[in-house]
Design a protein around this motif. Sequence first.
Motif, PDB file in Angstrom:
ATOM      1  N   LEU A   1       0.683  -1.315   0.010  1.00  0.00           N
ATOM      2  CA  LEU A   1      -0.038  -0.217  -0.200  1.00  0.00           C
ATOM      3  C   LEU A   1       1.079   1.211   0.059  1.00  0.00           C
ATOM      4  O   LEU A   1       0.700   2.319  -0.802  1.00  0.00           O
ATOM      5  CB  LEU A   1      -0.688   0.367   1.413  1.00  0.00           C
ATOM      6  N   ILE A   2       1.943   1.773   1.328  1.00  0.00           N
ATOM      7  CA  ILE A   2       2.701   2.150   0.660  1.00  0.00           C
ATOM      8  C   ILE A   2       3.477   2.839  -0.372  1.00  0.00           C
ATOM      9  O   ILE A   2       3.755   3.946  -1.049  1.00  0.00           O
ATOM     10  CB  ILE A   2       4.015   2.381   1.767  1.00  0.00           C
TER      11      ILE A   2
ATOM     12  N   GLY B   1       0.803   3.788  -3.122  1.00  0.00           N
ATOM     13  CA  GLY B   1       0.345   5.540  -2.458  1.00  0.00           C
ATOM     14  C   GLY B   1       2.176   6.877  -2.960  1.00  0.00           C
ATOM     15  O   GLY B   1       1.452   7.798  -3.883  1.00  0.00           O
ATOM     16  N   ILE B   2       3.227   5.747  -2.737  1.00  0.00           N
ATOM     17  CA  ILE B   2       4.437   7.100  -3.148  1.00  0.00           C
ATOM     18  C   ILE B   2       4.578   7.043  -4.819  1.00  0.00           C
ATOM     19  O   ILE B   2       5.190   7.933  -5.486  1.00  0.00           O
ATOM     20  CB  ILE B   2       6.089   6.562  -3.046  1.00  0.00           C
TER      21      ILE B   2
ATOM     22  N   TYR C   1       1.604   7.188  -6.871  1.00  0.00           N
ATOM     23  CA  TYR C   1       0.846   7.681  -7.451  1.00  0.00           C
ATOM     24  C   TYR C   1       1.562   9.021  -7.101  1.00  0.00           C
ATOM     25  O   TYR C   1       1.011   9.728  -8.097  1.00  0.00           O
ATOM     26  CB  TYR C   1      -0.423   7.152  -6.632  1.00  0.00           C
ATOM     27  N   GLY C   2       1.855   9.519  -6.126  1.00  0.00           N
ATOM     28  CA  GLY C   2       1.994  10.799  -5.676  1.00  0.00           C
ATOM     29  C   GLY C   2       3.298  10.831  -7.233  1.00  0.00           C
ATOM     30  O   GLY C   2       2.973  12.193  -7.092  1.00  0.00           O
TER      31      GLY C   2
ATOM     32  N   PHE D   1       4.990   4.788  12.285  1.00  0.00           N
ATOM     33  CA  PHE D   1       5.802   3.350  11.947  1.00  0.00           C
ATOM     34  C   PHE D   1       6.305   2.680  12.598  1.00  0.00           C
ATOM     35  O   PHE D   1       6.682   1.473  12.835  1.00  0.00           O
ATOM     36  CB  PHE D   1       6.752   3.509  10.929  1.00  0.00           C
TER      37      PHE D   1
ATOM     38  N   ALA E   1       0.357   3.578   6.495  1.00  0.00           N
ATOM     39  CA  ALA E   1       0.044   3.115   5.397  1.00  0.00           C
ATOM     40  C   ALA E   1      -1.186   4.480   4.893  1.00  0.00           C
ATOM     41  O   ALA E   1      -0.375   5.010   3.693  1.00  0.00           O
ATOM     42  CB  ALA E   1       0.150   2.101   5.050  1.00  0.00           C
TER      43      ALA E   1
ATOM     44  N   VAL F   1       0.954   7.829   4.734  1.00  0.00           N
ATOM     45  CA  VAL F   1       1.511   7.782   3.643  1.00  0.00           C
ATOM     46  C   VAL F   1       0.724   8.641   1.819  1.00  0.00           C
ATOM     47  O   VAL F   1       0.719   9.026   1.787  1.00  0.00           O
ATOM     48  CB  VAL F   1       2.285   6.507   3.365  1.00  0.00           C
ATOM     49  N   ILE F   2      -0.429   7.485   2.054  1.00  0.00           N
ATOM     50  CA  ILE F   2      -0.872   7.804   0.379  1.00  0.00           C
ATOM     51  C   ILE F   2      -1.647   8.594   0.937  1.00  0.00           C
ATOM     52  O   ILE F   2      -1.846   9.626  -0.508  1.00  0.00           O
ATOM     53  CB  ILE F   2      -2.328   6.678   0.376  1.00  0.00           C
ATOM     54  N   PHE F   3      -2.613   9.488   2.229  1.00  0.00           N
ATOM     55  CA  PHE F   3      -2.981  10.900   2.076  1.00  0.00           C
ATOM     56  C   PHE F   3      -2.118  11.983   1.785  1.00  0.00           C
ATOM     57  O   PHE F   3      -2.628  13.062   0.789  1.00  0.00           O
ATOM     58  CB  PHE F   3      -3.787  10.078   3.585  1.00  0.00           C
ATOM     59  N   VAL F   4      -0.607  11.929   2.407  1.00  0.00           N
ATOM     60  CA  VAL F   4       0.329  12.774   1.693  1.00  0.00           C
ATOM     61  C   VAL F   4       1.259  13.198   0.549  1.00  0.00           C
ATOM     62  O   VAL F   4       1.398  14.262   0.125  1.00  0.00           O
ATOM     63  CB  VAL F   4       1.231  12.414   2.843  1.00  0.00           C
ATOM     64  N   THR F   5       1.181  12.001   0.264  1.00  0.00           N
ATOM     65  CA  THR F   5       2.111  11.736  -1.470  1.00  0.00           C
ATOM     66  C   THR F   5       1.154  12.382  -2.359  1.00  0.00           C
ATOM     67  O   THR F   5       2.264  13.094  -2.646  1.00  0.00           O
ATOM     68  CB  THR F   5       2.762  10.306  -1.131  1.00  0.00           C
ATOM     69  N   ALA F   6       0.349  12.126  -2.009  1.00  0.00           N
ATOM     70  CA  ALA F   6       0.092  13.122  -3.553  1.00  0.00           C
ATOM     71  C   ALA F   6      -0.746  14.719  -3.096  1.00  0.00           C
ATOM     72  O   ALA F   6      -0.583  15.346  -4.208  1.00  0.00           O
ATOM     73  CB  ALA F   6      -1.964  13.026  -4.151  1.00  0.00           C
ATOM     74  N   GLY F   7       0.255  15.194  -1.700  1.00  0.00           N
ATOM     75  CA  GLY F   7       0.100  16.795  -1.590  1.00  0.00           C
ATOM     76  C   GLY F   7      -1.522  16.990  -1.138  1.00  0.00           C
ATOM     77  O   GLY F   7      -2.325  16.513  -1.233  1.00  0.00           O
TER      78      GLY F   7
ATOM     79  N   LEU G   1      -8.490   6.136  -2.464  1.00  0.00           N
ATOM     80  CA  LEU G   1      -7.614   4.817  -2.188  1.00  0.00           C
ATOM     81  C   LEU G   1      -8.051   4.436  -0.070  1.00  0.00           C
ATOM     82  O   LEU G   1      -7.885   3.429   0.014  1.00  0.00           O
ATOM     83  CB  LEU G   1      -6.437   5.027  -2.476  1.00  0.00           C
TER      84      LEU G   1
END
Lengths: 501, 115
Positions: A174-175, A178-179, A181-182, B13, B39, B42-48, B76
């Motif tokens: 999942l991580i 996420g990365i 996608y970012g 983590f 996790a 992380v998804i929440f933050v990576t897209a800005g 997601l």
Amino acid sequence: MNWLLISPVLIPLVCGALSLTLWQSRRVQRWVGVIGTAALTVASFLLLYVVWHEGIQVSYMGGWIAPFGITFVADLFGAIMVVLGGLTGLAVAVYSLYTIDARREHFGYYPLTHILLAGVSGAFLTADIFNLFVWFEVMLLSSFVLLALGGERAQMEGALKYVTLNLFSSTVFLIAVGIIYGMTGTLNMADLAQKLPELERSGLVTTVGMLFMVSFGIKAAAFPLFFWLPASYHTPPVAVSALFAGLLTKVGVYALIRVFTLVFTDDVGYTHDVLLVIATLTMLVGVLGAAAQFEFRRILSFHIISQIGYMILGLALYTPLGLMGAIFYIMHHIIVKANLFLVSGAAYCLRGTYELKELGSLYRTAPFLSILFLIPALSLAGIPPLSGFFAKFVIIKAGLEVEAYFVVGIALLVGLLTLFSMVKIWNEAFWKEAPESSERLVAGAEQRGSYVPMLIPIIGLALITVFIGLNAEPFVVVATAAAEQLLDPAQYIQAVMEARP
Amino acid sequence: MEPFLAVVVGGLFAAGLYMILRRSIVKLLIGLVLLSNAANLVIFVTAGLHRGVPPLVPEGASAPLHTVADPLPQALVLTAIVISFGVLAFAMALVHRTHAMVKTDDINDLTSTDS
């Protein structure tokens, strides 16, 4: 909407739902189990036929075109995997008719099997990396319950380890999603393959690639992440073990091959070298682990690990012949490994134990079963003319072509040690005189019923093994074509991005 | 906001891994909860992170005019939360059942399948 393409997912899902509504009637559930998996097998063969003749099949869910919606794709590799999933499902469904006890049937054994197969097929057919995660979870959740179903102590302990490590692997997956996608703003694998090379920070791409490798490595039980497998695979009923052994780790291998031939191909010198080391150690550690074991199913479990090494080796070599070998190996391995587990179940039915020390003289009691054991066992070790010989031959030839002599040496040694393990099972379980203590175990055989109905799926899978061995040409041709598709991602990308509904 | 959340994710983590490595199966479960939440973050933050800019397309336009918050990571995360909820509920039942059967909370005692 391409119905044939999504039918390998749809059929088990519908059958699963149907079995749930028929909760009260175990008899109908059983028949839904057999008919549903048979339909799945037929649909997957049709899909393979269509993909072979008409090229890569693409379907957009809900009419959202790539890269925005979820896309389903069947290339040759995916279609082959779905066929193998269907065949294993069918064999296990037939086997379950006689071996699954009423208590497990009462608590939803059949619906869970269907959902598991739906998850496996979905993972083989999706072109969206987050969707792949979702199918993984569908598959894992049903496998968690199947593993724990019955609630024996060993099952609980095995399931706890299995659940923990697989949950951890999902988190890593999942991580990584996420990365990625970012970094790119897309989740479609074909689109990712186009966008990732354009990124400036290629170091980060490799890092994410390694995250995927760790996650799929856990699911595929590669060294050094395999410890959950020998701790859990021998604890559930044999039918469940066979299904897991045949399919689940191979979904991890499939994901590895898919991702490292399509998405992360920029830094092959690094990633595939790491894979090569992993593959070598996986082969060696798996087979050495098996040599130390004296329990039928634990030996087979360790051999899953060592065979996974051969498949990853084919990927790591990253040549047409290497990938072809990996695909051929998967075809051969799924059939053979599921079959060996089914044989161990028949042996249990006769003797009431899996311990090799307590087994014995099965050849005298059941000579036909013994022959049926020898076919997959010798195939696993790579004795000609069975399917395993060609699988190993191709991988080793691919290794020699790139002059990876050390790895080839290890692969040959592992083949020899596999033969040693199989001969050990043969000597202990089938050939030697039964020890005194086994008489009381044999006495219980009456209550366990006849093992003869179990032979139906075992014979079927053994015939497939012999057929692949004696008639390897068409399988080699299909595997070669599938490998060519994998090595030329442009075909896949073009099919996904340019097909219009 | 991103650096702060990055630290939070790191902390989650670290705590999750620490808990997984303890010997108690209950702490193992808590560790898994922490990891799956990390996790999701992380998804929440990576897209800005963008504040107060909903992804709406003005009338007559075919694309949003300014930078907008990306709705996909939230979808997601939502999916991931639902999945991890189901999985963790199962894991909890499993831990409970294991404890009832084995009568111990110590992972080191769960070795009967390893010999």
